[in-house]
Design a protein around this motif. Structure first.
Motif, PDB file in Angstrom:
ATOM      1  N   GLN A   1      34.460 -17.874  12.772  1.00 17.17           N
ATOM      2  CA  GLN A   1      34.203 -19.274  12.460  1.00 17.17           C
ATOM      3  C   GLN A   1      35.453 -19.947  11.915  1.00 17.17           C
ATOM      4  OE1 GLN A   1      31.178 -21.005  13.067  1.00 17.17           O
ATOM      5  NE2 GLN A   1      32.650 -22.671  12.735  1.00 17.17           N
ATOM      6  N   TYR A   2      36.201 -19.217  11.102  1.00 20.90           N
ATOM      7  CA  TYR A   2      37.437 -19.762  10.519  1.00 20.90           C
ATOM      8  C   TYR A   2      38.440 -20.125  11.615  1.00 20.90           C
ATOM      9  CZ  TYR A   2      42.008 -19.787   8.223  1.00 20.90           C
ATOM     10  OH  TYR A   2      43.270 -20.131   7.813  1.00 20.90           O
ATOM     11  N   ILE A   3      38.661 -19.214  12.556  1.00 16.20           N
ATOM     12  CA  ILE A   3      39.616 -19.481  13.641  1.00 16.20           C
ATOM     13  C   ILE A   3      39.152 -20.678  14.467  1.00 16.20           C
ATOM     14  CG2 ILE A   3      40.633 -18.580  15.754  1.00 16.20           C
ATOM     15  CD1 ILE A   3      41.840 -17.381  13.248  1.00 16.20           C
ATOM     16  N   ALA A   4      37.865 -20.744  14.727  1.00 12.13           N
ATOM     17  CA  ALA A   4      37.332 -21.872  15.495  1.00 12.13           C
ATOM     18  C   ALA A   4      37.541 -23.185  14.747  1.00 12.13           C
ATOM     19  CB  ALA A   4      35.841 -21.655  15.783  1.00 12.13           C
ATOM     20  N   ASP A   5      37.296 -23.168  13.448  1.00  9.06           N
ATOM     21  CA  ASP A   5      37.469 -24.383  12.644  1.00  9.06           C
ATOM     22  C   ASP A   5      38.930 -24.820  12.604  1.00  9.06           C
ATOM     23  OD1 ASP A   5      34.774 -24.402  12.114  1.00  9.06           O
ATOM     24  OD2 ASP A   5      34.966 -23.483  10.120  1.00  9.06           O
ATOM     25  N   GLN A   6      39.826 -23.854  12.479  1.00  7.42           N
ATOM     26  CA  GLN A   6      41.250 -24.179  12.417  1.00  7.42           C
ATOM     27  C   GLN A   6      41.747 -24.715  13.765  1.00  7.42           C
ATOM     28  OE1 GLN A   6      43.248 -24.107   9.589  1.00  7.42           O
ATOM     29  NE2 GLN A   6      41.270 -23.775   8.597  1.00  7.42           N
TER      30      GLN A   6
ATOM     31  N   LYS B 118      46.919 -23.511  16.259  1.00  3.00           N
ATOM     32  CA  LYS B 118      46.765 -22.442  17.233  1.00  3.00           C
ATOM     33  C   LYS B 118      46.213 -21.208  16.529  1.00  3.00           C
ATOM     34  CE  LYS B 118      50.633 -24.103  20.044  1.00  3.00           C
ATOM     35  NZ  LYS B 118      51.986 -23.786  20.573  1.00  3.00           N
ATOM     36  N   PRO B 119      45.484 -20.333  17.249  1.00  7.29           N
ATOM     37  CA  PRO B 119      44.900 -19.147  16.611  1.00  7.29           C
ATOM     38  C   PRO B 119      45.925 -18.302  15.849  1.00  7.29           C
ATOM     39  CG  PRO B 119      43.960 -19.446  18.779  1.00  7.29           C
ATOM     40  CD  PRO B 119      45.060 -20.462  18.659  1.00  7.29           C
TER      41      PRO B 119
ATOM     42  N   GLY C 286      39.562  -6.519  13.671  1.00 15.35           N
ATOM     43  CA  GLY C 286      39.891  -6.783  15.063  1.00 15.35           C
ATOM     44  C   GLY C 286      40.475  -8.149  15.340  1.00 15.35           C
ATOM     45  N   LEU C 287      41.028  -8.812  14.306  1.00 15.43           N
ATOM     46  CA  LEU C 287      41.720 -10.081  14.532  1.00 15.43           C
ATOM     47  C   LEU C 287      43.194  -9.759  14.769  1.00 15.43           C
ATOM     48  CD1 LEU C 287      41.953 -13.103  14.713  1.00 15.43           C
ATOM     49  CD2 LEU C 287      41.942 -13.242  12.208  1.00 15.43           C
ATOM     50  N   LEU C 288      43.621  -9.867  16.000  1.00 15.14           N
ATOM     51  CA  LEU C 288      44.945  -9.418  16.410  1.00 15.14           C
ATOM     52  C   LEU C 288      46.036 -10.407  15.994  1.00 15.14           C
ATOM     53  CD1 LEU C 288      43.961  -8.156  19.980  1.00 15.14           C
ATOM     54  CD2 LEU C 288      44.004  -6.874  17.811  1.00 15.14           C
ATOM     55  N   PRO C 289      47.300  -9.957  15.973  1.00 18.65           N
ATOM     56  CA  PRO C 289      48.401 -10.830  15.540  1.00 18.65           C
ATOM     57  C   PRO C 289      48.518 -12.141  16.304  1.00 18.65           C
ATOM     58  CG  PRO C 289      49.139  -8.555  15.565  1.00 18.65           C
ATOM     59  CD  PRO C 289      47.765  -8.565  16.178  1.00 18.65           C
ATOM     60  N   ASN C 290      48.062 -12.161  17.567  1.00 17.92           N
ATOM     61  CA  ASN C 290      48.155 -13.409  18.340  1.00 17.92           C
ATOM     62  C   ASN C 290      46.982 -14.353  18.072  1.00 17.92           C
ATOM     63  OD1 ASN C 290      46.014 -12.223  19.671  1.00 17.92           O
ATOM     64  ND2 ASN C 290      47.049 -12.039  21.651  1.00 17.92           N
ATOM     65  N   GLY C 291      46.072 -13.936  17.193  1.00 17.25           N
ATOM     66  CA  GLY C 291      44.948 -14.795  16.835  1.00 17.25           C
ATOM     67  C   GLY C 291      43.703 -14.572  17.652  1.00 17.25           C
TER      68      GLY C 291
END
Length: 377
Positions: A64-69, A75-76, A33-38
């Motif tokens: 957690q990875y998206i939050a860390d980045q 950007k996501p 469920g991680l969409l192309p827009n992040g």
């Protein structure tokens, strides 16, 4: 390696990258469920997240990875693209490494025949892997929410175990616990990759003597970024940015240039220390020099060579062969005038380990390059 094989290898690398990035992206969206827009879709809409604990754990790690980045300034959407690229790079190089290790008999057949590979079947026969043997015997159906049948699930467990074994020496590339390991190619993608690896046009790329294969794969993976960065610089006059540096500097040095540089540094040092060395006759690119005062005598075990931008250690491969001959000469001449009283190693079988422990050093701004250097050596 001839130009035909190099071109086939570069074509393979780009095709494999496209396949793997698409495969990872499909898994990110369709399973987690991680969409192309992040952004993340509602987990309730994804069967794997309710059925499989490992899928739920992967979703949490992705969040957690998206939050860390984001905290690091990405950007996501950019973070998602970065992950897909890194996962593709990781699995491509793992599969290439397995293929090369098979060719050198460093591991039993691991991927050439997929789930019918000998090493996998021997692994299944071990008592500790009885559960995976049961999965194997169930066949290819039914597929679970990850898109794997029982047999494919067992094969994934085996390859991750094999990665874990190799991670004891080459941690980052083969770390079976990192996030890219969660995006193991699903059956159709894996079969396509194995078919590409087995293409007759690539046969020479996997055999001993062609260790530079790793370097060509490394360079080929970033070929598009390299081309685009130079195009932008040429067309718009844009200067290279920090993010461009790896791509625009990851260029494979032609082998004769590598030999010229190594032979006229490391090779020359040795000949200056030992004017009676027979090594000079095999240094094809050694520039003639006048014999003068001999260089200060040093045991070969104390000679260091550092590549300050090592890439995949292409220079180190050439230096390795020269160091090996230096060790052999030292064993043969130890105790004679102009040679050490005792050789750095007493047995030729110990030479490869001695070179890795004592002689070769490399640094690079790209941690992936450093890990591939370790694999190359």
């Amino acid at each position: 390696m001839n130009d035909t094989t190099v071109n086939a290898l570069l074509d393979f690398t780009l095709a494999a990258r496209d396949l793997l990035e698409r495969e990872v992206s499909e898994q990110l969206e369709g399973i987690y469920g991680l969409l192309p827009n992040g952004s993340f879709a509602d987990a309730k809409n994804y069967p794997a997240l309710s059925q499989l604990p490992e899928a739920r754990d992967t979703r949490q790690r992705l969040e957690q990875y998206i939050a860390d980045q984001q905290a690091a300034g990405l950007k996501p959407k950019e973070a998602r693209e970065k992950l897909a690229r890194e996962a593709a790079f990781t699995w491509l190089n793992r599969l290439v490494a397995f293929k090369m290790m098979e060719g050198r008999k460093l591991v039993r057949q691991t991927i050439t025949k997929g789930a019918e590979s000998n090493a996998f079947k021997l692994w299944l026969a071990e008592d500790a892997n009885a559960q995976d043997l049961a999965l194997y015997n169930q066949g290819d159906l039914p597929a679970n929410a990850l898109g794997e049948g029982p047999r494919q699930r067992a094969y994934r467990h085996f390859l991750l175990w094999q990665c874990g074994q190799l991670a004891q020496e080459i941690k980052v590339l083969f770390d079976a616990d990192n996030l890219p390991s969660r995006f193991f190619p699903r059956p159709n993608a894996l079969k396509s990759l194995i078919d590409k690896l087995n293409d007759a046009a690539l046969a020479d790329a996997w055999v001993p003597g062609n260790e530079e294969t790793i370097g060509w794969v490394y360079q080929g993976f970033s070929a598009r970024e390299l081309e685009e960065a130079f195009r932008q610089a040429r067309v718009s006059g844009r200067k290279f940015e920090a993010r461009d540096i790896p791509a625009v500097t990851q260029l494979f040095t032609v082998r004769w240039i590598v030999r010229f540089l190594v032979e006229n540094t490391l090779g020359r040092l040795w000949v200056e220390m030992h004017p009676d060395s027979a090594l000079a006759t095999s240094l094809q690119y050694l520039v003639p020099f006048k014999a003068g005062k001999a260089a200060r005598l040093k045991p070969v075990g104390e000679i260091r060579l550092l590549d300050p931008a090592c890439g995949t250690m292409h220079f180190g491969l050439v230096a390795f062969d020269i160091f090996a001959e230096m060790y052999r000469e030292e064993i043969a001449h130890a105790g004679q005038p102009g040679w050490p009283e005792k050789p750095s190693v007493v047995c030729a079988d110990d030479i490869p380990a001695a070179i890795l422990a004592n002689n070769l050093y490399g640094i690079d701004i790209d941690i992936r390059a450093v890990q591939l250097s370790a694999l190359t050596l």
